[in-house]
Design a protein around this motif. Structure first.
Motif, short mmCIF file in Angstrom:
data_model
loop_
_atom_site.label_atom_id
_atom_site.label_comp_id
_atom_site.label_asym_id
_atom_site.label_seq_id
_atom_site.Cartn_x
_atom_site.Cartn_y
_atom_site.Cartn_z
N ARG A 1 -32.61 28.66 50.26
CA ARG A 1 -32.59 27.18 50.21
C ARG A 1 -33.92 26.60 50.70
O ARG A 1 -34.48 25.69 50.08
N LYS A 2 -34.44 27.14 51.79
CA LYS A 2 -35.70 26.64 52.34
C LYS A 2 -36.87 26.90 51.40
O LYS A 2 -37.73 26.04 51.22
N LEU A 3 -36.91 28.08 50.80
CA LEU A 3 -37.99 28.39 49.85
C LEU A 3 -37.92 27.48 48.64
O LEU A 3 -38.96 26.99 48.17
N THR A 4 -36.74 27.24 48.13
CA THR A 4 -36.58 26.35 46.97
C THR A 4 -37.03 24.94 47.31
O THR A 4 -37.73 24.29 46.52
N ALA A 5 -36.66 24.46 48.49
CA ALA A 5 -37.01 23.10 48.89
C ALA A 5 -38.51 22.94 49.14
O ALA A 5 -39.11 21.93 48.74
N GLU A 6 -39.14 23.93 49.76
CA GLU A 6 -40.56 23.83 50.12
C GLU A 6 -41.50 24.27 49.00
O GLU A 6 -42.63 23.81 48.93
N ASN A 7 -41.06 25.21 48.16
CA ASN A 7 -41.86 25.73 47.05
C ASN A 7 -43.27 26.17 47.47
O ASN A 7 -44.26 25.75 46.88
N PRO A 8 -43.40 27.04 48.47
CA PRO A 8 -44.73 27.47 48.91
C PRO A 8 -45.39 28.41 47.90
O PRO A 8 -44.72 29.06 47.10
#
Length: 97
Positions: A32-39
């Motif tokens: 979820r965090k990776l999807t939201a932040e898209n680093p």
């Protein structure tokens, strides 16, 4: 079912991975965090090694040609069939199939 220790007391598990619900929750939280932040890139330090699966999956989806450099004290190539219930030792085993 087998009896396995957790945080100083005993917990009954009906699955073959110790604390499977907690492990999956950590992976899903990372996703979820990776999807939201898209680093563009990700570096991890510490934590449960299983969360790395979310990171590798994310980077594999973001880049057509991605490689993994694994620097660690042991290879983490265990699988469920090895009889060791701790998923943190299965990261590369899962990636390698």
């Amino acid at each position: 079912m087998k009896r396995v220790p957790k945080l100083g007391h005993e917990k009954w598990e009906a699955v073959r991975i110790y604390a499977e619900d907690e492990v999956l929750a950590g992976i899903q939280n990372a996703q979820r965090k990776l999807t939201a932040e898209n680093p563009d890139r990700v570096v991890t330090v510490g934590g449960n090694c299983m969360v790395s699966l979310a990171l590798f999956d994310y980077l594999h989806g973001k880049y057509e040609n991605v490689g993994i450099v694994w620097i660690y004290a042991h290879p983490d190539v265990s699988t469920l069939n090895d009889g060791y219930p701790n998923a943190h030792a299965m990261v590369l085993g899962n990636l390698l199939g």
